[in-house]
Design a protein around this motif. Sequence first.
Motif, short mmCIF file in Angstrom:
data_model
loop_
_atom_site.label_atom_id
_atom_site.label_comp_id
_atom_site.label_asym_id
_atom_site.label_seq_id
_atom_site.Cartn_x
_atom_site.Cartn_y
_atom_site.Cartn_z
N VAL A 84 -5.65 3.18 -2.69
CA VAL A 84 -6.88 2.97 -1.94
C VAL A 84 -7.70 1.84 -2.55
O VAL A 84 -8.24 0.97 -1.87
N LYS A 85 -7.76 1.85 -3.87
CA LYS A 85 -8.52 0.81 -4.55
C LYS A 85 -7.92 -0.56 -4.25
O LYS A 85 -8.64 -1.51 -3.94
N TYR A 98 0.84 -1.20 0.00
CA TYR A 98 0.00 0.00 0.00
C TYR A 98 0.88 1.25 0.00
O TYR A 98 0.64 2.19 -0.76
N ILE A 139 -2.73 7.71 -5.17
CA ILE A 139 -3.58 7.55 -3.99
C ILE A 139 -4.83 6.75 -4.36
O ILE A 139 -5.22 5.81 -3.67
N TYR A 140 -5.41 7.12 -5.49
CA TYR A 140 -6.59 6.39 -5.96
C TYR A 140 -6.27 4.91 -6.11
O TYR A 140 -7.00 4.04 -5.63
N ALA A 176 -16.72 -4.62 4.58
CA ALA A 176 -16.20 -5.99 4.57
C ALA A 176 -16.65 -6.74 5.81
O ALA A 176 -17.03 -7.91 5.73
N TYR A 216 -14.34 9.73 -4.68
CA TYR A 216 -13.11 9.59 -3.94
C TYR A 216 -11.97 9.54 -4.95
O TYR A 216 -12.08 9.03 -6.04
N GLY A 217 -10.92 10.11 -4.57
CA GLY A 217 -9.80 10.21 -5.48
C GLY A 217 -8.70 10.84 -4.68
O GLY A 217 -8.55 10.52 -3.50
N GLN A 218 -8.01 11.74 -5.29
CA GLN A 218 -6.89 12.31 -4.57
C GLN A 218 -7.36 13.18 -3.38
O GLN A 218 -6.65 13.34 -2.42
N VAL A 220 -8.01 9.46 2.91
CA VAL A 220 -7.79 8.03 2.75
C VAL A 220 -8.31 7.25 3.94
O VAL A 220 -9.01 6.25 3.81
N PHE A 239 -6.24 -1.30 -1.66
CA PHE A 239 -6.47 -1.59 -0.26
C PHE A 239 -7.90 -2.09 -0.03
O PHE A 239 -8.12 -3.10 0.64
N ILE A 240 -8.84 -1.38 -0.59
CA ILE A 240 -10.24 -1.75 -0.36
C ILE A 240 -10.53 -3.15 -0.87
O ILE A 240 -11.07 -4.00 -0.16
N TYR A 241 -10.15 -3.37 -2.10
CA TYR A 241 -10.38 -4.69 -2.68
C TYR A 241 -9.80 -5.77 -1.78
O TYR A 241 -10.44 -6.75 -1.44
N ASN A 291 -1.56 9.33 -10.05
CA ASN A 291 -2.86 8.95 -9.52
C ASN A 291 -2.71 7.85 -8.46
O ASN A 291 -3.55 6.99 -8.30
N ASP A 297 -4.93 -0.38 -12.32
CA ASP A 297 -4.62 0.89 -11.66
C ASP A 297 -3.39 0.75 -10.78
O ASP A 297 -2.50 1.59 -10.80
N ALA A 310 -14.56 0.92 4.16
CA ALA A 310 -14.29 -0.36 3.52
C ALA A 310 -14.30 -1.47 4.55
O ALA A 310 -14.86 -2.55 4.34
N VAL A 331 -8.75 -5.70 1.34
CA VAL A 331 -9.27 -5.79 2.71
C VAL A 331 -10.62 -6.49 2.72
O VAL A 331 -10.89 -7.33 3.58
#
Lengths: 522, 679
Positions: free
Chosen positions: A167-168, A151, A163-164, B665, B648-650, B654, A170-172, A161, A241, B661, A174
Amino acid sequence: MDHLLSIITFLPLVGALAVFASPGATARWLALGVSGLTFLLSVPLWFLYDPAGTGLEGWHTMQLVEGPYPWIADLGISYMVGIDGIALLLVLLTTLLTPIVIYSSFSSVHEKVSQYMGFMLVLETGMLGAFVALDTFLFYVFWELMLIPMYFIIGIWGGPNRIYAAVKFFIYTVVGSLLMLVAILALYFFHHAQQGFWSASILDLYHVVLPYRTEFWLFIAFALAFAIKVPMFPVHTWLPDAHVQAPTGGSVILAGVLLKLGTFGFLRYAMPLFPQATHELGPVIAGLAAIGIVYGALVAMVQDDIKKLVAYSSVSHMGVVMLGLFSFNTEGVSGSVYQMLNHGLSTGALFLLVGIIYERRHTRLIAEYGGLATAVPKFSVVMLIVTFSSIGLPGLNGFIGEALSLLGSFHAHPVATVVGTSGVIFGAVYMLWMVQRVIFGPLTNQANKELTDLTGREILYLAPILALIFVMGLAPRPFLQVMEPSVDRVLQQVNREVDLLAVTESAAHSGDAVRGAHGGER
Amino acid sequence: MNPALLSLVPGFPLLGVIVIALLNRKASRVVAGSIATAMVALSAVLSFWTLFTLVGAHGELESLHTVLYRWIDVGGVDVNIAFMADPLTAVMMCVVTGVGSLIHLYSIGYMDDPADANSTWRFFTYLNLFVFSMLLLIMGDNFLVMFVGWEGVGLCSYLLIGFWYSNTEFAKAGKKAFVTNRVGDFSFLLGLFLLFWSLGEHATLQFSELKEVLGAHPELVGGHGGTLVTAICLLLFGGATGKSAQIPLFVWLPDAMAGPTPVSALIHAATMVTSGIYMICRLNFLFAMAPVAMGAVATIGALTAFLAATIAVSQNDIKKVLAYSTVSQLGYMFLGVGVGAFTAGFFHVITHAFFKALLFLGAGAVIHAMHHEQDMRHMGGLLGKMKITGWTMIIAWLAIIGFPGFSGFFSKDEILWLTFAADPAQVALFGPTVPLPKFLWGIGFITAILTAFYMSRLVFMTFFGEFRGGRHGHGDDHGDDGNAHAHEPHEVSPVMWGPLVVLAVLSVFGGLLNLPHWLHAGNLTGWLHHFLEPVFEDAHMRFDAAPEHLELRIMALTIGVVFFTIYAAWQMLMKNPEIKHQIEHFIPDFAIAGSINKWWVDELYEFAIIKPLVLGSRQVLWAIVDALVIDGAVNGTARLLSGASRAYGQRVQVGKVQVYALALASGAALLIFAFAVGS
């Protein structure tokens, strides 16, 4: 050397502490030294491991086992590590790729070098631990441990890009791992209920016998966690990504090793733990794998960014691995494990090569290149070899894994395999189209004319991969022999399905019958 | 001969690859070329030794066999890197290495363009790698070694077509060849998988074992005429349509002419493209069990022969004519093996290797002398300027059109006659009683006329009449001083015309290998047929034992029509162009346009397959499925959870997203847990 596996596993973590504390220039070499030493220490594993498993009882062939050392004794959670032939090969892949990645990052990472190198080493411990762990909680700890450094590697050293992407990622992950945690817990409770003692050892948990519906849900939880990691269609969208944003080293480790933890997870956990569900859902997974092969290849074909192309190609290649796994026969599963190694090497090499030209030109757009064969012939030769390895040219490594996986899965899932085999066409299409646009054609872009060819350092870290591409293509037997007995033993467990169904039916009348029949089988 | 020596046959070219690649730019054209040629020549010596060993054994020795090492051994797959030389292999080895070494030698002269000076080592590396792969293909004792060669020759073809890679069109042609071949390989692999699993506990990938297994247990593949064996054979044949450029996968071969001309001669005429026919000959015992598949092979072959010939008649690029001619001749070979005339089909592989290699090398000499001019409209009258090339080309022309006595006459005539006489039950695409063979003979007969026409056209336009060249000229007419600026075509150097002469001799006398019975030539009658009998005898192919005079009458008819065609072509093209216009009047416009535009097959594929695939992948799979549907769901969930409409993006914090999330989950996990425990 009683604790060789533990030493190999934790050496990078210990080294990481020192690396974090060192200034950048020292940190590089220190990290390389630590990971290099880890590799050297892992080489004897190949010789210490006895493929035949002489003298080992039961269906499992875990070797070089350490423990169980009580960890949380009351709960039956212990520290236990060991390897079978499959884990052995993946451990070696990890210890080989890590120093390569660290060495390759010398020229690509210039900020917060100590942290980057430190995270790489922490990551290595996480990966190795996940491969060697024999206690499911221990496995889970290592599994989560990998997540954190990756991460940060994406989030700190990544592209614009990042951070996007982080995070993506991480979410997936987790989401998947929490599902898995709950499934582990459930299994752990079931084990206690059936066997009368607490244990989180995977070798004990294999003995749990569950009714089909329970298996079904627990399998789903495990499978989702692993499918995200693999990644299988349609839970793959974090991968492009993450790859595009990650620094080169991160991409290589991600593709080379992290994805393998998904397929390894299926083989070590989801499939043998839940054989009925595995067989019931096999066609679904094989179908998704086949779709993933074609889908990944087609989407790879239309990418403008080389790195994204390689990322989608991973979706396609890992589909072959999944098809092989769910063939439920020796040919297919062995091919699948072989393909895990191949993908680690060839896709790892592709990311390294993309990184090499990215460092020089700061672009990954295919349209920016062309005619590189004229400008950088050595680079181009390596690129061609890796390309043909990736598309499974016989004589190189990719063919062995791909052909065996598909051969095996044709038996179990003919329709899915016919779809999946079309990957041999599409794989050639997207890779050769990319090669045509990047390597061939006229050299017109001034910036490309001034490119420098591979340096000595670059050749040095690519050389082991290139050598393995040939060796594993021409002499696959040593590798196959190491894994085959382990593959067969996993399959024995997975293919108990028929007996189990009978047992489960009788279990509807008497809950004791399950344990009775099971005890008899032991 | 010690069978272990067999390994050296592919071993020498491999050694050449390694040595030349190590020398790379340090090896000049002559050095690299000499090493490469010597390596193939050494292979050729061993190949002939192998052949003579088998011939000398008079059937006592079925085959030579050697195992190099055990390659793959897992589950039911047990495959050696092993070589086998039975009569079929031995003859093919001699053709490949013999014609191969001539073409290597020729290439030393051909590749003298100073612009290529730094890359001729690459050329010869690839060329040797090709011979190595081709030998694996033919000598492999099992499917997988054959497949290594099969893909290896494809790789070399790819590399050599795109040899001048700076030219985007050439690089594209290379890719097209590889990808089209991969379509065939897809089919081939599926055939292999199906075969492997249908054998069950007898599973083997080795040819000789397969033959034994099928002999003992034909029921494993559904018995004679079974669906299973038909499917297997059709899928394997699908692979052959790729490698051997048959309908529907022939489109790559004409584009493959982008490669240097010796490559066209060696790979895209004499050897690689015949792999499909070789494979079917190798597996004759399997194909013989599937009359429907045999019918498909014969029909596809005949149709391809005809279709390609209709295109060849109107092409102006000398190499394109030869390319379509090759496709057409390969069709004849498939027609032969498809009707069960394995020896005849394979005989045509051999004679075609001689005369088509000669035609390509001759064309190469012309192109070389004309400074890369390939358009026949700018040639003409070259016979006077290039006597050796011209006369050898004329010999090759007579051979390919089937002029009596020349090699092609015997092989083509045998294919046509045996097609006519084949038992319909063994070519049962539309049922065992449909007289398909007679119909296919008709197509073959018409194709013979077209062949005579387009080949005569090629020879007349190139070597006869007035010289129409000079469009590349700079007004420099010092034609005979041999310097690089000379634009007046002149004869090529001996290193180039030497191989032409040898091939010309072979094109004339190649027929001696298999003289027809009606010549009553004693021991020479059907030598090849007898020699190959051990390979093909178990296929038990049946042909109508019609009276001899019928065979002779059909042959006479063919000869007569061919002669007339040559005469007509001469009249039309050289004497009286008015006739040509009148004839064109009778041909429908669409047919003429179709011929010129190659029946729009490339355009059809582009429009019906490639465009939709690329567009669909970009616009639907990537833009909609990936970005909108899947990512939309993922991002949407995240957004929903964050309770705000901002993406959500930059900008997003976070930490917050992670919490959500986790919440998501955990919720899902609890649900799963509840389901699992509750059920």
